[in-house]
Design a protein around this motif. Structure first.
Motif, PDB file in Angstrom:
ATOM      1  N   ILE A   1     -29.722  -4.536  18.622  1.00  0.00           N
ATOM      2  CA  ILE A   1     -30.087  -3.609  19.690  1.00  0.00           C
ATOM      3  C   ILE A   1     -30.043  -2.210  19.080  1.00  0.00           C
ATOM      4  CG2 ILE A   1     -29.447  -2.632  21.935  1.00  0.00           C
ATOM      5  CD1 ILE A   1     -30.205  -5.516  22.261  1.00  0.00           C
ATOM      6  N   VAL A   2     -31.135  -1.458  19.194  1.00  0.00           N
ATOM      7  CA  VAL A   2     -31.171  -0.089  18.690  1.00  0.00           C
ATOM      8  C   VAL A   2     -31.105   0.846  19.893  1.00  0.00           C
ATOM      9  CG1 VAL A   2     -32.517   1.619  17.414  1.00  0.00           C
ATOM     10  CG2 VAL A   2     -32.584  -0.788  16.717  1.00  0.00           C
ATOM     11  N   PHE A   3     -30.066   1.684  19.910  1.00  0.00           N
ATOM     12  CA  PHE A   3     -29.955   2.679  20.970  1.00  0.00           C
ATOM     13  C   PHE A   3     -28.973   3.770  20.562  1.00  0.00           C
ATOM     14  CE2 PHE A   3     -26.142   0.388  22.008  1.00  0.00           C
ATOM     15  CZ  PHE A   3     -25.363   1.184  22.835  1.00  0.00           C
TER      16      PHE A   3
ATOM     17  N   ILE B   1     -17.831  10.471  20.032  1.00  0.00           N
ATOM     18  CA  ILE B   1     -17.562   9.043  19.848  1.00  0.00           C
ATOM     19  C   ILE B   1     -17.859   8.289  21.145  1.00  0.00           C
ATOM     20  CG2 ILE B   1     -15.703   7.357  19.436  1.00  0.00           C
ATOM     21  CD1 ILE B   1     -16.325   8.891  16.942  1.00  0.00           C
ATOM     22  N   SER B   2     -18.317   7.061  20.990  1.00  0.00           N
ATOM     23  CA  SER B   2     -18.465   6.108  22.085  1.00  0.00           C
ATOM     24  C   SER B   2     -17.678   4.860  21.695  1.00  0.00           C
ATOM     25  CB  SER B   2     -19.934   5.742  22.285  1.00  0.00           C
ATOM     26  OG  SER B   2     -20.703   6.900  22.491  1.00  0.00           O
ATOM     27  N   LYS B   3     -17.453   3.968  22.644  1.00  0.00           N
ATOM     28  CA  LYS B   3     -16.710   2.734  22.364  1.00  0.00           C
ATOM     29  C   LYS B   3     -17.539   1.534  22.790  1.00  0.00           C
ATOM     30  CE  LYS B   3     -12.165   4.820  22.906  1.00  0.00           C
ATOM     31  NZ  LYS B   3     -11.878   4.920  21.510  1.00  0.00           N
ATOM     32  N   ILE B   4     -17.455   0.460  21.987  1.00  0.00           N
ATOM     33  CA  ILE B   4     -18.110  -0.796  22.336  1.00  0.00           C
ATOM     34  C   ILE B   4     -17.059  -1.894  22.319  1.00  0.00           C
ATOM     35  CG2 ILE B   4     -19.895  -2.469  21.754  1.00  0.00           C
ATOM     36  CD1 ILE B   4     -21.521  -0.202  20.517  1.00  0.00           C
ATOM     37  N   ASP B   5     -16.811  -2.490  23.484  1.00  0.00           N
ATOM     38  CA  ASP B   5     -15.809  -3.539  23.650  1.00  0.00           C
ATOM     39  C   ASP B   5     -16.419  -4.919  23.443  1.00  0.00           C
ATOM     40  OD1 ASP B   5     -14.258  -1.425  24.507  1.00  0.00           O
ATOM     41  OD2 ASP B   5     -14.019  -2.153  26.554  1.00  0.00           O
ATOM     42  N   SER B   6     -15.554  -5.875  23.158  1.00  0.00           N
ATOM     43  CA  SER B   6     -15.923  -7.285  23.100  1.00  0.00           C
ATOM     44  C   SER B   6     -15.519  -7.934  24.423  1.00  0.00           C
ATOM     45  CB  SER B   6     -15.172  -7.978  21.965  1.00  0.00           C
ATOM     46  OG  SER B   6     -15.450  -7.369  20.741  1.00  0.00           O
ATOM     47  N   SER B   7     -16.054  -9.128  24.671  1.00  0.00           N
ATOM     48  CA  SER B   7     -15.656  -9.882  25.859  1.00  0.00           C
ATOM     49  C   SER B   7     -15.613 -11.362  25.517  1.00  0.00           C
ATOM     50  CB  SER B   7     -16.619  -9.612  27.022  1.00  0.00           C
ATOM     51  OG  SER B   7     -17.906 -10.128  26.762  1.00  0.00           O
TER      52      SER B   7
ATOM     53  N   ALA C   1     -28.280   4.097  16.462  1.00  0.00           N
ATOM     54  CA  ALA C   1     -27.909   3.158  15.409  1.00  0.00           C
ATOM     55  C   ALA C   1     -28.418   1.770  15.793  1.00  0.00           C
ATOM     56  CB  ALA C   1     -26.395   3.125  15.223  1.00  0.00           C
ATOM     57  N   THR C   2     -28.393   0.875  14.815  1.00  0.00           N
ATOM     58  CA  THR C   2     -28.727  -0.527  15.046  1.00  0.00           C
ATOM     59  C   THR C   2     -27.424  -1.291  15.168  1.00  0.00           C
ATOM     60  OG1 THR C   2     -30.759  -0.299  13.762  1.00  0.00           O
ATOM     61  CG2 THR C   2     -29.933  -2.534  14.116  1.00  0.00           C
TER      62      THR C   2
ATOM     63  N   VAL D   1     -22.992  -2.580  12.211  1.00  0.00           N
ATOM     64  CA  VAL D   1     -23.578  -1.308  12.632  1.00  0.00           C
ATOM     65  C   VAL D   1     -24.454  -0.837  11.481  1.00  0.00           C
ATOM     66  CG1 VAL D   1     -23.150   1.071  13.344  1.00  0.00           C
ATOM     67  CG2 VAL D   1     -21.615  -0.762  14.116  1.00  0.00           C
ATOM     68  N   ASN D   2     -25.734  -0.620  11.779  1.00  0.00           N
ATOM     69  CA  ASN D   2     -26.721  -0.227  10.762  1.00  0.00           C
ATOM     70  C   ASN D   2     -26.730  -1.177   9.568  1.00  0.00           C
ATOM     71  OD1 ASN D   2     -27.756   1.971  12.198  1.00  0.00           O
ATOM     72  ND2 ASN D   2     -26.113   3.304  11.467  1.00  0.00           N
TER      73      ASN D   2
END
Length: 169
Positions: free
Chosen positions: A118-120, A30-36, A90-91, A53-54
């Motif tokens: 962003i795809v990565f 798992i990875s995490k993506i935060d908001s700001s 994923a997109t 996501v996708n």
């Protein structure tokens, strides 16, 4: 008036369902993506967040902020979400958007928005953050590695105004 607003909110969101990026029974990393955010006042903030996501809509910072702010008049309570995502390519649809506490504030003020994909492949156990800038002549949103500030892939940019029209707010 509260009943009318509640009915209106249900019409806008009642049929929408959200998707969890991490499937039930997922066993991978798992990875995490935060908001700001960039706070302008008690009633206005620029939010930068993960929206899809996708191609599938997720519960996001804009929805959480609107839910947290409901019934507080002109006071905006932001809820900056941290989203778990599988560590696989994923997109990611990201958005930068001006948000006001009350809809009437948005109609009387400028609302900027920039969004894109962003795809990565997020690195396992790493934290990322969606950042951005919104303004009259330049707006951008991007994902960066939280520890280093390294921009992932590229920025989604609008040179010129990213102001939304009256009916887009």
């Amino acid at each position: 008036m509260k009943i009318l607003f509640t009915c209106f909110a249900l019409v806008l969101t009642g049929c929408a369902s959200t998707y969890s990026p991490v499937p039930e029974n997922y066993q991978g990393e798992i990875s995490k993506i935060d908001s700001s955010e960039k706070r302008h006042s008690n009633g206005k903030s620029d939010l930068f967040y993960l929206s899809k996501v996708n191609g599938k809509e997720i519960y996001n910072t804009l929805s959480a902020t609107r839910n947290a702010t409901y019934g507080q008049g002109f006071n905006l309570t932001t809820e900056l979400l941290k989203t778990d995502v599988p560590s696989q390519e994923a997109t990611f649809n990201i958005i930068g958007r001006t948000e006001h506490a009350a809809p009437m504030q948005a109609f009387a003020d400028k609302v900027y928005e920039v969004k894109g994909n962003i795809v990565f492949k997020p690195e396992p156990n790493k934290e990322y953050i969606v950042k951005g800038i919104l303004g009259e002549s330049y707006s951008a949103v991007w994902i960066e590695l939280k520890d280093t500030g390294e921009v992932i892939k590229n920025k989604i940019e609008v040179n010129g105004s990213a102001e939304l029209g009256f009916f887009e707010k």
